[in-house]
Design an enzyme around this catalytic site. Structure first.
Site, PDB file in Angstrom:
ATOM      1  N   GLY A  73       0.841  -1.196   0.000  1.00  0.00           N
ATOM      2  CA  GLY A  73       0.000   0.000   0.000  1.00  0.00           C
ATOM      3  C   GLY A  73       0.873   1.242   0.000  1.00  0.00           C
ATOM      4  O   GLY A  73       0.562   2.246  -0.651  1.00  0.00           O
ATOM      5  N   THR A  74       1.967   1.174   0.713  1.00  0.00           N
ATOM      6  CA  THR A  74       2.912   2.297   0.771  1.00  0.00           C
ATOM      7  C   THR A  74       3.415   2.643  -0.627  1.00  0.00           C
ATOM      8  O   THR A  74       3.446   3.811  -1.022  1.00  0.00           O
ATOM      9  CB  THR A  74       4.087   1.925   1.698  1.00  0.00           C
ATOM     10  OG1 THR A  74       3.567   1.727   3.014  1.00  0.00           O
ATOM     11  CG2 THR A  74       5.152   3.002   1.709  1.00  0.00           C
ATOM     12  N   ASN A 150      -6.837   4.218   9.936  1.00  0.00           N
ATOM     13  CA  ASN A 150      -6.259   2.995  10.490  1.00  0.00           C
ATOM     14  C   ASN A 150      -6.284   2.941  12.016  1.00  0.00           C
ATOM     15  O   ASN A 150      -6.358   1.868  12.597  1.00  0.00           O
ATOM     16  CB  ASN A 150      -4.825   2.804   9.995  1.00  0.00           C
ATOM     17  CG  ASN A 150      -4.024   4.081   9.960  1.00  0.00           C
ATOM     18  OD1 ASN A 150      -4.454   5.086   9.378  1.00  0.00           O
ATOM     19  ND2 ASN A 150      -2.873   4.073  10.579  1.00  0.00           N
ATOM     20  N   GLN A 178      -7.188   0.163   4.691  1.00  0.00           N
ATOM     21  CA  GLN A 178      -7.849  -0.411   5.886  1.00  0.00           C
ATOM     22  C   GLN A 178      -9.295  -0.790   5.627  1.00  0.00           C
ATOM     23  O   GLN A 178      -9.869  -1.575   6.371  1.00  0.00           O
ATOM     24  CB  GLN A 178      -7.805   0.575   7.055  1.00  0.00           C
ATOM     25  CG  GLN A 178      -6.490   0.636   7.787  1.00  0.00           C
ATOM     26  CD  GLN A 178      -6.030  -0.677   8.402  1.00  0.00           C
ATOM     27  OE1 GLN A 178      -6.790  -1.646   8.552  1.00  0.00           O
ATOM     28  NE2 GLN A 178      -4.766  -0.719   8.739  1.00  0.00           N
ATOM     29  N   HIS A 200      -2.478  -7.771   2.705  1.00  0.00           N
ATOM     30  CA  HIS A 200      -2.204  -8.302   4.051  1.00  0.00           C
ATOM     31  C   HIS A 200      -3.151  -7.769   5.123  1.00  0.00           C
ATOM     32  O   HIS A 200      -3.125  -8.238   6.260  1.00  0.00           O
ATOM     33  CB  HIS A 200      -0.735  -8.096   4.431  1.00  0.00           C
ATOM     34  CG  HIS A 200      -0.337  -6.715   4.864  1.00  0.00           C
ATOM     35  ND1 HIS A 200      -0.221  -6.385   6.194  1.00  0.00           N
ATOM     36  CD2 HIS A 200       0.001  -5.602   4.173  1.00  0.00           C
ATOM     37  CE1 HIS A 200       0.185  -5.114   6.291  1.00  0.00           C
ATOM     38  NE2 HIS A 200       0.325  -4.624   5.075  1.00  0.00           N
ATOM     39  N   CYS A 324       6.213   5.080  18.783  1.00  0.00           N
ATOM     40  CA  CYS A 324       7.292   5.030  19.746  1.00  0.00           C
ATOM     41  C   CYS A 324       8.603   4.872  19.015  1.00  0.00           C
ATOM     42  O   CYS A 324       8.865   3.836  18.432  1.00  0.00           O
ATOM     43  CB  CYS A 324       7.062   3.849  20.683  1.00  0.00           C
ATOM     44  SG  CYS A 324       8.342   3.676  21.899  1.00  0.00           S
TER      45      CYS A 324
HETATM   46  C1  LIG Z   1      -4.544   3.356   5.887  1.00  0.00           C
HETATM   47  C2  LIG Z   1      -3.277   2.678   5.479  1.00  0.00           C
HETATM   48  N1  LIG Z   1      -2.680   3.021   4.328  1.00  0.00           N
HETATM   49  C3  LIG Z   1      -1.551   2.455   3.909  1.00  0.00           C
HETATM   50  C4  LIG Z   1      -0.940   1.468   4.648  1.00  0.00           C
HETATM   51  C5  LIG Z   1       0.340   0.896   4.142  1.00  0.00           C
HETATM   52  O1  LIG Z   1       0.174  -0.359   3.618  1.00  0.00           O
HETATM   53  P1  LIG Z   1       1.400  -1.379   3.531  1.00  0.00           P
HETATM   54  O2  LIG Z   1       1.588  -1.939   4.893  1.00  0.00           O
HETATM   55  O3  LIG Z   1       0.914  -2.396   2.539  1.00  0.00           O
HETATM   56  O4  LIG Z   1       2.572  -0.632   3.037  1.00  0.00           O
HETATM   57  C6  LIG Z   1      -1.544   1.041   5.842  1.00  0.00           C
HETATM   58  C7  LIG Z   1      -1.015  -0.054   6.673  1.00  0.00           C
HETATM   59  O5  LIG Z   1      -0.074  -0.095   7.284  1.00  0.00           O
HETATM   60  C8  LIG Z   1      -2.717   1.679   6.279  1.00  0.00           C
HETATM   61  O6  LIG Z   1      -3.303   1.362   7.436  1.00  0.00           O
END
Ligand SMILES: Cc1ncc(COP(=O)(O)O)c(C=O)c1O
Length: 396
Positions: A73-74, A150, A178, A200, A324
């Site tokens: 997602g990143t 999230n 999410q 995931h 943290c």
């Molecule tokens: C709202 C949201 N966007 C993006 C991400 C990033 O996804 P990833 O862990 O696949 O990089 C996350 C999760 O960590 C998330 O909660």
């Protein structure tokens, strides 16, 4: 250390569904192939990822050709922001509690000349559509608003923002990482231009995510190289992970209503019990539409990080709303955006339920939680335990 008792941290990541693992294992052993190869091995791998693409598209109510596989997602969020601000000019509007994959990219762009406006959510954990839209200017190139937060689980008014942005000719990025697999995600109904999801978070594997691009939406690849993914994302496709993503998407689509009902039941059972049995508790975001699985709970007078450690020692996994790093617990951006005091933010824990959790797990957790909150409030070694372990930065 007590044996594992229950995992209540599904917004960080979820266990892979055995039905997903089963199809992946085939592609980790017996079957293999590079989807770009012309021979039968390559063609079989190509077919496998195209059927996964169809399943992911189905989950999003999208056309398969609009779905691009990425590694996380990143990556998908970064790719959109970097593409639209390639020349480091223009104006970007973000909600004040986007995931760091958007927030930090926004700061990176701001340091290079992009004008970035951040719009904080209101006290109930939702951004007002009007507040976001008030920031839009003639040079705004993108508005980014997540579908579900999230940390709080609150669902944002994406449809309304997208509808009005469409009239203004401004594209919208919706981070649905999410939300997907927990609530319906329909790219047509949402009316956005870019949408991101990751396997995931709904019982698929790590290493597979997708960017949905509206046909004709502006884009430039982040990674350069081969012509994979219609030249939008170079690099040999992660076939086992993508196959697992496809299966997880198919299962989520089929089981969405049932999952959603079961998750909400667990969450509601937990929230009713925690409010009944532990004094000084506030549940965040209850006045807003929420994901069925997420509970953000504030305990007066305690440090939630110390609580997390104590619960972990008893076998329960939860998370905090605090990031943290380097031994210093800082309030999360999300909780800061809610305008909680530092002490209130420090007292906030997140529980995120999953489809394998049971009512019995919730019931056995409550007395443990009450005991540990009580111990922390009465100073039974809470501070000492908190200082013995420093968890990694928690932003999932
Ligand atoms: C709202 C949201 N966007 C993006 C991400 C990033 O996804 P990833 O862990 O696949 O990089 C996350 C999760 O960590 C998330 O909660």
């Amino acid at each position: 250390l007590a044996p594992s008792a229950a995992y209540f941290d599904h917004n960080a990541t979820t266990p892979v569904d055995p039905r997903v693992a089963e199809v992946m294992v085939e592609w980790l052993g017996v079957r293999h192939g590079n989807p770009s190869s012309a021979h039968r091995y390559g063609q079989a791998a190509r077919e496998a990822i195209e059927s996964a693409r169809a399943e992911v598209a189905r989950l999003l109510h999208a056309a398969p050709r609009e779905v691009v596989f990425m590694a996380s997602g990143t990556e998908a969020n970064n790719a959109v922001l970097r593409a639209l601000f390639e020349d480091f000019g223009g104006h970007l509007v973000l909600s004040g509690f986007e995931h760091p994959s958007i927030e930090t990219t926004g700061s990176f762009l701001a340091a290079r000349g992009v004008d970035v406006a951040r719009v904080p959510p209101g006290p109930h954990g939702c951004v007002e559509a009007g507040d976001l839209l008030a920031q839009v200017r003639p040079d705004t190139r993108l508005v980014a608003l997540m579908l579900a937060n999230n940390e709080l689980g609150t669902v944002q008014p994406v449809e309304e923002v997208a509808r009005r942005c469409r009239d203004l000719g401004v594209p919208v990025l919706c981070d649905a990482v999410q939300a997907a697999g927990k609530v319906a995600v329909d790219v047509v109904a949402l009316g956005v231009d870019y949408l991101t999801v990751g396997a995931h978070k709904f019982h698929g594997p790590l290493g597979a995510a997708a960017l949905w691009l509206r046909r004709g939406a502006r884009f430039a690849p982040l990674l350069l190289g081969g012509s994979q993914e219609s030249r939008v994302r170079a690099g040999t496709e992660n076939v086992p992970a993508i196959v697992g993503f496809g299966r997880a998407a198919a299962l989520a689509a089929e089981e969405l209503e049932d999952r959603s009902r079961r998750l909400a039941r667990l969450r509601d059972r937990f929230e009713a019990a925690v409010l009944r049995e532990i004094p000084g508790v506030v549940v965040h975001g209850v006045a807003s539409p929420r994901l069925p699985n997420t509970s953000s709970v504030r305990f007066a007078g305690i440090d939630a990080h110390a609580l997390l450690i104590r619960l972990d020692l008893r076998g329960y996994a939860v998370s905090t709303g605090a990031a943290c790093a380097s031994g210093v617990v800082e309030p999360s951006r999300t909780l800061a955006a809610l305008r909680l005091s530092a002490a209130e933010a420090r007292g906030t824990a997140r529980l995120s339920f999953g489809i394998t959790n049971t009512e019995a797990e919730v019931d056995s957790f409550l007395p443990v939680l009450a005991q540990e909150v009580g111990a922390l409030r009465h100073g039974a070694g809470g501070a000492a335990i908190a200082s013995t372990r420093v968890a990694a930065r928690s932003v999932a």
